[in-house]
Design a protein around this motif. Sequence first.
Motif: not given
Length: 322
Positions: A237-251
Amino acid sequence: MSTAAAATASAVTTSTLATGKSQDRNLTSLVFLGALWFSLFFGVVVLFALIVDTAISGADRFDKELFTQYTQSFDPERAEALAATGRDPKDLSAAYTGFKSGIVGSVILMITTALMAIPLGVAAAVYLEEFSSKTSRFSRIVEVNLQNLAAVPAVIYGMLAASLMAAVGAERGIAIGGAVALSLLILPVVIITTREALRSVPDEIRQGSLALGATVWQTTWRQTLPSAVPGIATGTILGLSRAIGEAAPLVMIGFGAINFAPELPYITSKIEAFPLEIYDAAQSSREIVRQAASAGIIVLLAMILGMNALAIIIRNKFQRSW
């Protein structure tokens, strides 16, 4: 006399190590302690001030349109009604700026990322902790790489995912591409936290199961893994909470403001991500759109804090004392 002094010094050292407190109160230590407390206080105050300022800026946009409207969607009837109240006609089209596409897209990304990263990460951790040889060269290489991968910048995972998508000829900006990037991002975290959870299970449980005739696999599946579930759930869950706010990989893999149609998208269709919609809205020249961005920041922060709170609740509720 020297023996008594040595015993006293040893007792003081043991007490200091046990309590974590030192009796040294000279000027240097006090100045250093004050600097530490000031740094902590300053960081917390600045963070709190930024959150409050952002919440105040977006206070007017905490409405249902923020969650039900798509990016800059426009309703002529509502615009006419707002025009009658004296609103600036130039801002009417932006009055309906919402983040439904980003929220739905982020939910799809998280579900797909979880389905890809969690089984693979847990399986890798189980193999490394329960089946592989701790002294083999392969295990040592994997250990070193796991520690290094956990510190790799997020944009590197985006570049890797973009390369993979280009190699298979996939279209840029699709959900599965974003899930691949985020899965690569959180995979080291899932593996490391799962291994720690498995290590916390006492060896007596394994030995008792093996003594009763169970195989190593049966022991792992029926005893070790169920006992480690609270720690595994907390880490994932902590890993997913980090991923949900990431923008750089998606750009890096082509995500952007695409305003997909209001039907439910699939993992092979183009979607939008919540952090990128906020970023696009924050750059708008219209004040009301920037207000929506501020409200979106608070919503995203609440989502992340909610996931972290869920992880803490799971840990506290199901944690076992052996």
